[in-house]
Scaffold this active site. Sequence first.
Site, mmCIF file in Angstrom:
data_model
loop_
_atom_site.group_PDB
_atom_site.id
_atom_site.type_symbol
_atom_site.label_atom_id
_atom_site.label_comp_id
_atom_site.label_asym_id
_atom_site.label_seq_id
_atom_site.Cartn_x
_atom_site.Cartn_y
_atom_site.Cartn_z
ATOM 1 N N HIS A 1 0.833 -1.205 0.000
ATOM 2 C CA HIS A 1 0.000 0.000 0.000
ATOM 3 C C HIS A 1 0.862 1.247 0.000
ATOM 4 C CE1 HIS A 1 0.778 -1.221 4.163
ATOM 5 N NE2 HIS A 1 0.800 0.065 4.467
ATOM 6 N N PHE A 2 0.277 2.307 -0.522
ATOM 7 C CA PHE A 2 0.896 3.638 -0.485
ATOM 8 C C PHE A 2 0.075 4.533 0.427
ATOM 9 C CE2 PHE A 2 2.824 1.946 -4.241
ATOM 10 C CZ PHE A 2 4.055 2.567 -4.337
HETATM 11 P P1 AMP Z 1 1.941 0.397 7.318
HETATM 12 O O1 AMP Z 1 2.339 0.545 8.749
HETATM 13 O O2 AMP Z 1 2.759 1.181 6.338
HETATM 14 O O3 AMP Z 1 1.823 -1.058 6.969
HETATM 15 O O4 AMP Z 1 0.506 1.065 7.182
HETATM 16 C C1 AMP Z 1 -0.652 0.457 7.586
HETATM 17 C C2 AMP Z 1 -1.653 1.566 7.780
HETATM 18 O O5 AMP Z 1 -2.924 0.979 7.849
HETATM 19 C C3 AMP Z 1 -1.454 2.369 9.064
HETATM 20 O O6 AMP Z 1 -1.311 3.733 8.737
HETATM 21 C C4 AMP Z 1 -2.726 2.100 9.856
HETATM 22 O O7 AMP Z 1 -3.173 3.236 10.538
HETATM 23 C C5 AMP Z 1 -3.698 1.681 8.778
HETATM 24 N N1 AMP Z 1 -4.776 0.805 9.167
HETATM 25 C C6 AMP Z 1 -4.731 -0.266 10.000
HETATM 26 N N2 AMP Z 1 -5.931 -0.873 10.057
HETATM 27 C C7 AMP Z 1 -6.750 -0.177 9.213
HETATM 28 C C8 AMP Z 1 -8.115 -0.297 8.834
HETATM 29 N N3 AMP Z 1 -8.909 -1.254 9.324
HETATM 30 N N4 AMP Z 1 -8.630 0.600 7.961
HETATM 31 C C9 AMP Z 1 -7.851 1.593 7.470
HETATM 32 N N5 AMP Z 1 -6.553 1.759 7.794
HETATM 33 C C10 AMP Z 1 -6.014 0.889 8.653
#
Ligand code: AMP
Length: 145
Positions: free
Chosen positions: A107-108
């Site tokens: 993801h970005f």
């Molecule tokens: P990363 O740490 O780069 O893997 O980013 C994961 C992102 O997903 C973080 O910024 C979290 O805040 C976000 N996140 C976790 N669970 C959810 C969810 N259910 N819906 C939307 N964002 C989420």
Amino acid sequence: MSLDGTYDDGNIFAKILRGEMPSARVFEDEHVYAFMDVFPQARGHTLVIPKHSQARNLLEEDPQVLAPLILGVQRVARAVRAALKPDGLVITQFNGQPAGQTVFHLHFHIIPRWEGVALGRHAGGGMADPAELKDLAAQISAMIA
Ligand code: AMP
């Protein structure tokens, strides 16, 4: 999870894509899905993910998936700019737990920045109000060109 490992289709973004978990949808096409981050580092923090992928990170992604994904990131970033008028935008992406990655579906992050407003902590702040996220998603969605 380090850079080595296998894709787990029980991850939260895979569940969102399958409709098993809710999300504040901003945009989707055949290639990408964009939605609001529930622990935003700034107002309007948006995530863009590939819909048809088992890549945990950028290094694993098929170039044929990556090309429309990055175009989707640009398209959504332009809409975030148009909707929220930030002074700047951070577009970032983490690979592996030691680098800060917490969800292992590529993801970005698109994070608007305003002069004088500090950036929140990555994946560590408070949970946003779902109604507010829905409203932001609608504002950004309306600006998708
Ligand atoms: P990363 O740490 O780069 O893997 O980013 C994961 C992102 O997903 C973080 O910024 C979290 O805040 C976000 N996140 C976790 N669970 C959810 C969810 N259910 N819906 C939307 N964002 C989420």
